[in-house]
Enzyme design. Structure first.
Site, short mmCIF file in Angstrom:
data_model
loop_
_atom_site.label_atom_id
_atom_site.label_comp_id
_atom_site.label_asym_id
_atom_site.label_seq_id
_atom_site.Cartn_x
_atom_site.Cartn_y
_atom_site.Cartn_z
N GLY A 47 36.20 65.69 17.84
CA GLY A 47 37.37 65.24 16.88
C GLY A 47 36.93 64.16 15.92
O GLY A 47 36.06 63.63 16.18
N GLN A 52 37.48 57.49 9.82
CA GLN A 52 36.08 57.36 10.21
C GLN A 52 35.20 57.41 9.36
O GLN A 52 34.12 57.02 9.73
CB GLN A 52 35.96 58.17 11.64
CG GLN A 52 36.76 57.64 12.70
CD GLN A 52 36.67 58.57 13.98
OE1 GLN A 52 37.03 59.80 14.07
NE2 GLN A 52 35.49 58.28 14.81
N CYS A 90 34.05 57.81 21.26
CA CYS A 90 34.35 57.62 20.00
C CYS A 90 33.17 57.58 19.15
O CYS A 90 32.44 56.61 19.50
CB CYS A 90 35.39 56.61 19.82
SG CYS A 90 35.92 56.41 17.98
N LEU A 91 33.07 58.55 18.17
CA LEU A 91 31.86 58.11 17.06
C LEU A 91 31.80 57.16 16.40
O LEU A 91 30.67 56.61 15.85
CB LEU A 91 31.96 59.60 15.90
CG LEU A 91 31.69 60.91 16.63
CD1 LEU A 91 32.01 62.06 15.57
CD2 LEU A 91 30.51 60.96 17.45
N HIS A 132 44.17 60.72 20.50
CA HIS A 132 42.84 60.01 20.17
C HIS A 132 42.80 59.80 18.65
O HIS A 132 42.68 58.96 18.06
CB HIS A 132 41.76 60.30 20.86
CG HIS A 132 40.52 59.63 20.57
ND1 HIS A 132 39.72 58.87 21.28
CD2 HIS A 132 39.67 59.29 19.32
CE1 HIS A 132 38.61 58.09 20.76
NE2 HIS A 132 38.63 58.56 19.62
N GLU A 133 42.71 61.41 17.92
CA GLU A 133 42.67 61.30 16.56
C GLU A 133 43.82 60.61 16.05
O GLU A 133 43.57 59.85 14.88
CB GLU A 133 42.00 62.65 16.44
CG GLU A 133 40.85 63.21 16.81
CD GLU A 133 39.71 62.11 16.76
OE1 GLU A 133 39.67 61.56 15.75
OE2 GLU A 133 39.04 62.29 17.68
N HIS A 136 43.53 57.07 15.50
CA HIS A 136 42.82 56.57 14.19
C HIS A 136 43.74 56.57 13.15
O HIS A 136 43.23 55.56 12.11
CB HIS A 136 41.62 57.52 13.89
CG HIS A 136 40.34 57.18 14.86
ND1 HIS A 136 39.71 56.12 14.97
CD2 HIS A 136 39.73 58.22 15.68
CE1 HIS A 136 38.77 56.27 15.78
NE2 HIS A 136 38.97 57.60 16.33
NI NI Z 1 37.43 58.04 17.73
#
Ligand code: NI
Length: 166
Positions: A47, A52, A90-91, A132-133, A136
């Site tokens: 995701g 991000q 998480c990236l 999660h997304e 963000h």
């Molecule tokens: Ni993330």
């Protein structure tokens, strides 16, 4: 298309509330979604939210089984009281994973890449990715959802213990 730079924890773009997208079908949104898909493929995630990649707008990509989908202006709501704990990464927080409790099932809705209304229900990993997304877009990272920070660690170390990494 292009691979975009991913903001890491500490960058202010990850902490603000992202703005609604007026027209998901606009050409600059198509370009952004294409670039985000390429960025996600390169990074190897499941995701990716626009903040991000330093774009404070309400959209994210999420993997729904084999399909990579995009959701604009999403609304995510828990279905029922049941929660589930699982490991998340998480990236924007590379190298770490933490165990996070979240509602097990959610209803989701929003707009697709053509600006058409879409909705559905999800459970398990897709439900977790959606939440999660979506977090963000409100400037929330998974760390602030954790109740027990002893369940945070480096992926390489956790690999020895963890059976249900996500
Ligand atoms: Ni993330």
């Amino acid at each position: 298309m292009a691979i975009l730079k991913i903001a890491r924890m500490g960058h202010p773009v990850l902490l603000g509330r992202a703005a609604e997208v007026a027209d998901p079908a606009a050409s600059e949104m198509r370009r952004l979604v294409g670039d985000m898909a390429e960025t996600l493929a390169d990074a190897g995630g499941i995701g990716l939210a626009a903040p991000q990649v330093h774009v404070p707008l309400r959209l994210f990509l999420w993997r729904d089984g084999p399909a990579l989908r995009v959701l604009f202006n999403p609304v995510i709501a828990p279905l029922g009281p049941e929660t589930e704990a699982a490991w998340e990464g998480c990236l924007s927080i590379p190298g770490l994973r933490g165990r996070v409790d979240r509602p097990a099932r959610v209803a989701w809705s929003g707009l697709d890449e053509n600006g058409e209304a879409v909705s559905g229900e999800a459970e398990g990993l897709p439900a977790r990715v959606l939440q999660h997304e979506n977090d963000h877009l409100d400037g929330v990272l998974y760390l602030s959802r954790m109740k027990d920070l002893s369940m945070l660690g480096f992926t390489e170390e956790l690999a020895r213990l963890v059976e249900d990494r996500t």
